[in-house]
Design an enzyme around this catalytic site. Sequence first.
Site, PDB file in Angstrom:
ATOM      1  N   LYS A  80      99.429  54.090  14.177  1.00  0.00           N
ATOM      2  CA  LYS A  80      98.265  53.823  15.026  1.00  0.00           C
ATOM      3  C   LYS A  80      97.952  52.341  14.926  1.00  0.00           C
ATOM      4  CE  LYS A  80      95.149  56.256  17.395  1.00  0.00           C
ATOM      5  NZ  LYS A  80      95.331  57.442  18.234  1.00  0.00           N
ATOM      6  N   GLY A 184      82.289  71.570  28.046  1.00  0.00           N
ATOM      7  CA  GLY A 184      82.857  70.338  28.597  1.00  0.00           C
ATOM      8  C   GLY A 184      83.729  70.606  29.805  1.00  0.00           C
ATOM      9  N   GLY A 186      85.212  68.308  31.745  1.00  0.00           N
ATOM     10  CA  GLY A 186      85.791  66.998  32.050  1.00  0.00           C
ATOM     11  C   GLY A 186      87.245  67.113  32.474  1.00  0.00           C
TER      12      GLY A 186
HETATM   13  P1  NAD Z   1      86.179  63.936  29.320  1.00  0.00           P
HETATM   14  O1  NAD Z   1      85.309  62.828  28.888  1.00  0.00           O
HETATM   15  O2  NAD Z   1      86.823  63.882  30.665  1.00  0.00           O
HETATM   16  O3  NAD Z   1      85.355  65.326  29.280  1.00  0.00           O
HETATM   17  C1  NAD Z   1      84.446  65.656  28.281  1.00  0.00           C
HETATM   18  C2  NAD Z   1      83.295  66.386  28.944  1.00  0.00           C
HETATM   19  O4  NAD Z   1      82.425  66.890  27.940  1.00  0.00           O
HETATM   20  C3  NAD Z   1      82.450  65.483  29.841  1.00  0.00           C
HETATM   21  O5  NAD Z   1      82.308  66.080  31.127  1.00  0.00           O
HETATM   22  C4  NAD Z   1      81.106  65.388  29.106  1.00  0.00           C
HETATM   23  O6  NAD Z   1      80.011  65.263  29.983  1.00  0.00           O
HETATM   24  C5  NAD Z   1      81.080  66.715  28.369  1.00  0.00           C
HETATM   25  N1  NAD Z   1      80.204  66.763  27.215  1.00  0.00           N
HETATM   26  C6  NAD Z   1      79.938  65.785  26.298  1.00  0.00           C
HETATM   27  N2  NAD Z   1      79.072  66.222  25.372  1.00  0.00           N
HETATM   28  C7  NAD Z   1      78.767  67.517  25.706  1.00  0.00           C
HETATM   29  C8  NAD Z   1      77.943  68.504  25.132  1.00  0.00           C
HETATM   30  N3  NAD Z   1      77.214  68.276  24.040  1.00  0.00           N
HETATM   31  N4  NAD Z   1      77.893  69.726  25.726  1.00  0.00           N
HETATM   32  C9  NAD Z   1      78.613  69.988  26.843  1.00  0.00           C
HETATM   33  N5  NAD Z   1      79.419  69.063  27.424  1.00  0.00           N
HETATM   34  C10 NAD Z   1      79.500  67.852  26.872  1.00  0.00           C
HETATM   35  O7  NAD Z   1      87.258  64.120  28.162  1.00  0.00           O
HETATM   36  P2  NAD Z   1      88.642  64.927  28.244  1.00  0.00           P
HETATM   37  O8  NAD Z   1      89.741  63.975  28.530  1.00  0.00           O
HETATM   38  O9  NAD Z   1      88.458  66.131  29.100  1.00  0.00           O
HETATM   39  O10 NAD Z   1      88.809  65.355  26.708  1.00  0.00           O
HETATM   40  C11 NAD Z   1      88.021  66.405  26.180  1.00  0.00           C
HETATM   41  C12 NAD Z   1      88.249  66.486  24.667  1.00  0.00           C
HETATM   42  O11 NAD Z   1      89.635  66.706  24.388  1.00  0.00           O
HETATM   43  C13 NAD Z   1      87.866  65.210  23.899  1.00  0.00           C
HETATM   44  O12 NAD Z   1      87.378  65.585  22.632  1.00  0.00           O
HETATM   45  C14 NAD Z   1      89.199  64.506  23.719  1.00  0.00           C
HETATM   46  O13 NAD Z   1      89.210  63.678  22.564  1.00  0.00           O
HETATM   47  C15 NAD Z   1      90.136  65.688  23.546  1.00  0.00           C
HETATM   48  N6  NAD Z   1      91.525  65.393  23.911  1.00  0.00           N
HETATM   49  C16 NAD Z   1      91.803  64.958  25.165  1.00  0.00           C
HETATM   50  C17 NAD Z   1      93.117  64.669  25.511  1.00  0.00           C
HETATM   51  C18 NAD Z   1      93.467  64.190  26.898  1.00  0.00           C
HETATM   52  O14 NAD Z   1      94.661  64.157  27.229  1.00  0.00           O
HETATM   53  N7  NAD Z   1      92.498  63.848  27.740  1.00  0.00           N
HETATM   54  C19 NAD Z   1      94.143  64.833  24.562  1.00  0.00           C
HETATM   55  C20 NAD Z   1      93.829  65.311  23.281  1.00  0.00           C
HETATM   56  C21 NAD Z   1      92.499  65.585  22.975  1.00  0.00           C
END
Ligand code: NAD
Length: 352
Positions: A80, A184, A186
């Site tokens: 990293k 979430g 997202g």
């Molecule tokens: P994102 O930011 O697109 O989505 C996260 C969503 O969670 C957002 O819509 C946000 O408003 C919502 N949120 C935040 N706090 C909240 C709460 N207390 N209650 C309800 N909703 C809440 O992120 P993402 O890319 O969809 O990733 C989601 C999770 O997965 C993160 O923890 C990220 O670290 C993990 N992750 C993502 C990836 C990837 O490829 N994007 C890979 C590995 C891990």
Amino acid sequence: MSVFEHPEFDSHEHVAFFHDSATGLKAIIAIHNTNLGPSLGGCRMWPYLNSAEALTDVLRLSKGMTYKAAMANLQQGGGKSVIIGDPRQHKSEAFMQAMGRFVESLNGQYVTAEDSGITVADLQAVATQTDHVAGTHAQYNVLGETPTGNPAPSTAYGVFVGLKQTVKHVFNSNLNGVKVAIQGMGHVGYRLAKQLHEEGAELYVADIFPEGLAKAEQELGAKIVAPEDIFSLPVDVIAPCAMGSAINDESLPDIRAKVIAGAANNQLAREELGQVLYQRGICYAPDYVINAGGIIDIYHQKKNDSSDSALREHIDQIGDSLDEIYQRAEEQSLATNIIANRIAEERFSKQG
Ligand code: NAD
């Protein structure tokens, strides 16, 4: 500031510090373990208060990558990099090129990629100085979307595969009629919801912003729930897809689901909560195993001979890894997160 005596130091092979006077770049690369191959891991830019804080983060994150890569069957080790600074203020093309020279100086033992504060454009600047970069151009998309470089579709597909496998293990059923609560909506959460809907799951969703919720309600028939209620619903599965530490001392007593399977990183506020879940008969899919689709995607972007189907087959292996974890957890009466760590250690430790 000591390195070898640092609490997060765990036999890291190489920790390198870099400073570029012309641009002001201050960065640290940590290579944790390369037994399975050159280390792979994203570059994070963050306004760390001091270099001690940055060192703590890079030591912890690089070790996590060794475990993640081993469980994802990648011929890669864990590494990293962190850049000390505010990504909205301190970045420039020359700054990222200096980072590229730093990566190049390690002769391929560290391959960099995206993480918080770093964009595909930043990585393209890094790539002008070194070949040891992954995730600069998307080629494949397992969900049939236009490839953009965002690994979220692969992450969501992997979580879907893992959730389906966990439901099969716990309930001996498919997803039809299974009640799933997703925290979430997202990039990953919505795509997970869509796949679950297509297999007949009943969805409950929560978010702190309305956009994703409205779409899930209209397009997938999901029921919207207040964020504070999402984990206490009488459902079969909860899928944390928002922030870390979703499973904590406050949320855990109210959980009624028998399965926890979601995308968020560091879902357990404390590692020991894994054993509490195990004792309560709740099957927890270890986060770094089930959410590895994104890193598998990055890995395939770097390979010259990959394809959509090769990527998909590789992500499908998440189901097999989870099966192995659940079987051993039952045999040894141990939490799934502990078993996952042990399997990863077996895979990346040198034999003989
Ligand atoms: P994102 O930011 O697109 O989505 C996260 C969503 O969670 C957002 O819509 C946000 O408003 C919502 N949120 C935040 N706090 C909240 C709460 N207390 N209650 C309800 N909703 C809440 O992120 P993402 O890319 O969809 O990733 C989601 C999770 O997965 C993160 O923890 C990220 O670290 C993990 N992750 C993502 C990836 C990837 O490829 N994007 C890979 C590995 C891990």
